[in-house]
Design a protein around this motif. Structure first.
Motif, PDB file in Angstrom:
ATOM      1  N   GLY A 153     -75.643  35.156-118.683  1.00 15.24           N
ATOM      2  CA  GLY A 153     -75.485  36.486-119.642  1.00 15.24           C
ATOM      3  C   GLY A 153     -76.461  36.146-120.793  1.00 15.24           C
ATOM      4  O   GLY A 153     -76.913  35.013-121.268  1.00 15.24           O
ATOM      5  N   GLY A 154     -76.921  37.281-121.609  1.00 17.43           N
ATOM      6  CA  GLY A 154     -77.310  37.502-122.802  1.00 17.43           C
ATOM      7  C   GLY A 154     -79.125  37.001-122.769  1.00 17.43           C
ATOM      8  O   GLY A 154     -79.808  36.672-123.720  1.00 17.43           O
ATOM      9  N   VAL A 155     -79.594  37.010-121.453  1.00 15.73           N
ATOM     10  CA  VAL A 155     -81.089  36.733-121.352  1.00 15.73           C
ATOM     11  C   VAL A 155     -81.963  37.991-121.322  1.00 15.73           C
ATOM     12  O   VAL A 155     -83.114  37.703-121.369  1.00 15.73           O
ATOM     13  N   GLY A 156     -81.437  39.234-121.355  1.00 14.01           N
ATOM     14  CA  GLY A 156     -82.052  40.475-121.522  1.00 14.01           C
ATOM     15  C   GLY A 156     -82.690  41.226-120.388  1.00 14.01           C
ATOM     16  O   GLY A 156     -83.240  42.095-120.358  1.00 14.01           O
ATOM     17  N   LYS A 157     -81.247  41.092-119.408  1.00 16.23           N
ATOM     18  CA  LYS A 157     -81.316  42.071-118.314  1.00 16.23           C
ATOM     19  C   LYS A 157     -81.239  43.613-118.858  1.00 16.23           C
ATOM     20  O   LYS A 157     -81.922  44.395-118.128  1.00 16.23           O
ATOM     21  N   THR A 158     -80.296  43.765-119.621  1.00 17.53           N
ATOM     22  CA  THR A 158     -80.035  45.229-119.767  1.00 17.53           C
ATOM     23  C   THR A 158     -81.321  45.627-120.765  1.00 17.53           C
ATOM     24  O   THR A 158     -81.808  46.710-120.458  1.00 17.53           O
ATOM     25  N   THR A 159     -81.834  44.915-121.509  1.00 18.31           N
ATOM     26  CA  THR A 159     -83.233  45.074-122.407  1.00 18.31           C
ATOM     27  C   THR A 159     -84.284  45.404-121.407  1.00 18.31           C
ATOM     28  O   THR A 159     -84.970  46.540-121.416  1.00 18.31           O
ATOM     29  N   PHE A 205     -78.257  50.854-125.790  1.00 22.79           N
ATOM     30  CA  PHE A 205     -79.601  50.811-125.675  1.00 22.79           C
ATOM     31  C   PHE A 205     -80.352  52.284-125.729  1.00 22.79           C
ATOM     32  O   PHE A 205     -81.561  52.384-126.228  1.00 22.79           O
ATOM     33  N   ARG A 228     -88.334  36.704-124.059  1.00 24.81           N
ATOM     34  CA  ARG A 228     -87.906  35.978-125.286  1.00 24.81           C
ATOM     35  C   ARG A 228     -88.776  34.609-125.250  1.00 24.81           C
ATOM     36  O   ARG A 228     -88.369  33.918-126.032  1.00 24.81           O
ATOM     37  N   GLU A 276     -90.475  37.309-127.547  1.00 27.41           N
ATOM     38  CA  GLU A 276     -89.628  37.476-128.626  1.00 27.41           C
ATOM     39  C   GLU A 276     -90.166  38.548-129.365  1.00 27.41           C
ATOM     40  O   GLU A 276     -91.336  38.185-130.265  1.00 27.41           O
ATOM     41  N   ASP A 277     -89.528  39.794-129.528  1.00 25.08           N
ATOM     42  CA  ASP A 277     -90.289  40.729-130.188  1.00 25.08           C
ATOM     43  C   ASP A 277     -89.269  41.466-131.330  1.00 25.08           C
ATOM     44  O   ASP A 277     -88.149  41.921-130.876  1.00 25.08           O
ATOM     45  N   ILE A 328     -87.174  44.982-130.492  1.00 24.56           N
ATOM     46  CA  ILE A 328     -85.860  44.795-129.615  1.00 24.56           C
ATOM     47  C   ILE A 328     -84.690  44.993-130.443  1.00 24.56           C
ATOM     48  O   ILE A 328     -83.989  45.994-130.334  1.00 24.56           O
ATOM     49  N   PRO A 329     -84.265  44.196-131.591  1.00 24.24           N
ATOM     50  CA  PRO A 329     -83.195  44.245-132.307  1.00 24.24           C
ATOM     51  C   PRO A 329     -83.267  45.951-132.993  1.00 24.24           C
ATOM     52  O   PRO A 329     -82.298  46.416-133.453  1.00 24.24           O
ATOM     53  N   VAL A 340     -82.294  48.367-130.629  1.00 28.62           N
ATOM     54  CA  VAL A 340     -80.856  48.546-130.560  1.00 28.62           C
ATOM     55  C   VAL A 340     -80.217  49.177-131.783  1.00 28.62           C
ATOM     56  O   VAL A 340     -79.197  50.025-131.576  1.00 28.62           O
ATOM     57  N   PHE A 397     -93.694  43.960-126.813  1.00 32.41           N
ATOM     58  CA  PHE A 397     -92.832  44.023-125.665  1.00 32.41           C
ATOM     59  C   PHE A 397     -93.246  45.198-124.876  1.00 32.41           C
ATOM     60  O   PHE A 397     -93.190  45.155-123.625  1.00 32.41           O
TER      61      PHE A 397
HETATM   62  P1  ADP Z   1     -78.192  40.775-120.881  1.00 31.09           P
HETATM   63  O1  ADP Z   1     -78.143  41.961-120.321  1.00 31.09           O
HETATM   64  O2  ADP Z   1     -78.733  39.587-120.142  1.00 31.09           O
HETATM   65  O3  ADP Z   1     -76.778  40.150-121.386  1.00 31.09           O
HETATM   66  P2  ADP Z   1     -79.354  41.892-123.271  1.00 31.09           P
HETATM   67  O4  ADP Z   1     -80.479  42.658-122.574  1.00 31.09           O
HETATM   68  O5  ADP Z   1     -77.916  42.504-123.760  1.00 31.09           O
HETATM   69  O6  ADP Z   1     -79.016  40.700-122.248  1.00 31.09           O
HETATM   70  O7  ADP Z   1     -80.140  41.051-124.194  1.00 31.09           O
HETATM   71  C1  ADP Z   1     -79.300  40.141-125.336  1.00 31.09           C
HETATM   72  C2  ADP Z   1     -79.523  40.131-126.865  1.00 31.09           C
HETATM   73  O8  ADP Z   1     -81.038  39.766-126.814  1.00 31.09           O
HETATM   74  C3  ADP Z   1     -79.742  41.633-127.335  1.00 31.09           C
HETATM   75  O9  ADP Z   1     -79.246  41.378-128.778  1.00 31.09           O
HETATM   76  C4  ADP Z   1     -81.142  41.832-127.389  1.00 31.09           C
HETATM   77  O10 ADP Z   1     -81.283  42.656-128.478  1.00 31.09           O
HETATM   78  C5  ADP Z   1     -81.798  40.733-127.432  1.00 31.09           C
HETATM   79  N1  ADP Z   1     -83.087  40.289-126.916  1.00 31.09           N
HETATM   80  C6  ADP Z   1     -83.580  40.369-125.572  1.00 31.09           C
HETATM   81  N2  ADP Z   1     -84.747  40.457-125.232  1.00 31.09           N
HETATM   82  C7  ADP Z   1     -85.238  40.342-126.392  1.00 31.09           C
HETATM   83  C8  ADP Z   1     -86.665  40.039-126.698  1.00 31.09           C
HETATM   84  N3  ADP Z   1     -87.698  40.194-125.999  1.00 31.09           N
HETATM   85  N4  ADP Z   1     -87.059  39.970-128.112  1.00 31.09           N
HETATM   86  C9  ADP Z   1     -85.871  39.817-129.073  1.00 31.09           C
HETATM   87  N5  ADP Z   1     -84.627  40.309-128.486  1.00 31.09           N
HETATM   88  C10 ADP Z   1     -84.357  40.319-127.427  1.00 31.09           C
END
Ligand code: ADP
Ligand code: MG
Length: 261
Positions: free
Chosen positions: A13-19, A50, A170, A197-198, A201-202, A205, A220
């Motif tokens: 989890g937390g790798v950026g799937k939803t992003t 998002f 990232r 890492e950009d 994204i934060p 969000v 990004f």
């Molecule tokens: P997942 O869906 O895999 O759990 P998320 O897409 O929710 O992951 O991303 C997890 C966190 O990482 C979020 O808080 C998001 O803002 C941050 N994040 C994701 N991709 C990047 C990126 N390329 N640069 C900076 N922050 C990122």
């Protein structure tokens, strides 16, 4: 033509799937392709955060449970025109039966979208029930705990006969990261995206605006344009992502102007 269905996956989890899923879907829609984004992370839905869309009490779970029809659960993201099936916030995590996933994919396969992007929860999620998708897009961080899961899930997709591609997210270019060349050697497939890492994204969000709409020139967004070219090569030139000729002239003139005291 049946829709091209992409499942965005990772074991961790937390790798950026939803992003990635959200911005890819918005980008494909902006390029003129009828696109549907499905928040199928029924344990912790976050697509709505998002996109700045209200999570309603009707969404993916009502549809999976056959309590609502597909057209009743599809909402419109007004800024882009993207169609979205949002998650439903429920304090009890909901784990759909694999047969529900097969039925969901069957119905989506008959719809008239060009692209369907499915955001999923981390993990395997009954992999064989996903057989009918067009491909899985695996998201990994350039570090061992995430990448080891990537290799494992790639093997599972292979066993199940599901085509898969990889995006690395990232990237900070630190010396402790696994380098892209190394990933290329071990993944044995196609790396289709390398996202930095950009800070956009934060910010995106917090402002509830997808990065590709908030700043089309961010690193990004430029990488997302590249990724979308793989799926939508016919529309290679996407003018809205670049500054127009007049914008460039204006920027050059402004750079010579003295700042006001
Ligand atoms: P997942 O869906 O895999 O759990 P998320 O897409 O929710 O992951 O991303 C997890 C966190 O990482 C979020 O808080 C998001 O803002 C941050 N994040 C994701 N991709 C990047 C990126 N390329 N640069 C900076 N922050 C990122
Ligand atoms: Mg997620």
């Amino acid at each position: 033509m049946p829709p091209y269905i992409i499942r965005v996956s990772s074991l961790k989890g937390g790798v950026g799937k939803t992003t990635i899923a959200t911005n890819l879907a918005v980008m494909l829609q902006m390029r003129g392709h009828r696109t549907l984004l499905v928040d199928c992370d029924t344990t912790n839905p976050s697509v709505g955060f998002f996109l700045g869309m209200e999570t309603s009490n009707i969404g993916i779970i009502s549809w999976l449970k056959s309590q609502a029809q597909l057209d009743e659960v599809v909402a419109v993201h007004s800024a882009s025109g993207l169609r979205v099936i949002n998650g439903q916030i429920d304090m009890d995590p909901y784990l759909p039966d694999p047969r529900m996933i097969t039925r969901m994919l069957n119905e989506l396969g008959k719809s008239n979208y060009e692209f369907i992007i499915i955001d999923t929860r981390p993990g395997y999620d009954g992999i064989t029930s996903w057989r009918s998708i067009s491909e899985a897009l695996i998201v990994t961080l350039p570090e061992v705990p995430s990448y080891s899961g990537t290799i494992r899930s790639a093997k599972d997709f292979d066993k199940t006969g599901i085509k898969h591609k990889l995006v690395v997210n990232r990237i900070k270019n630190s010396k402790y990261e696994i380098q892209i060349d190394e990933i290329n050697e071990t993944y044995e497939n196609k790396i289709v995206g390398a996202f930095p890492e950009d800070p956009i994204i934060p910010r995106s969000v917090s402002e509830k605006i997808p990065a590709v709409l908030l700043d089309q020139n961010s690193k990004f967004s430029v990488q997302m344009l590249r990724l979308s070219n793989i799926y939508a090569p016919n529309n290679f030139f996407y003018p809205r992502i670049y500054e127009s000729f007049m914008d460039i002239i204006r920027r050059i003139i402004n750079s010579f102007r003295k700042p006001k005291a």
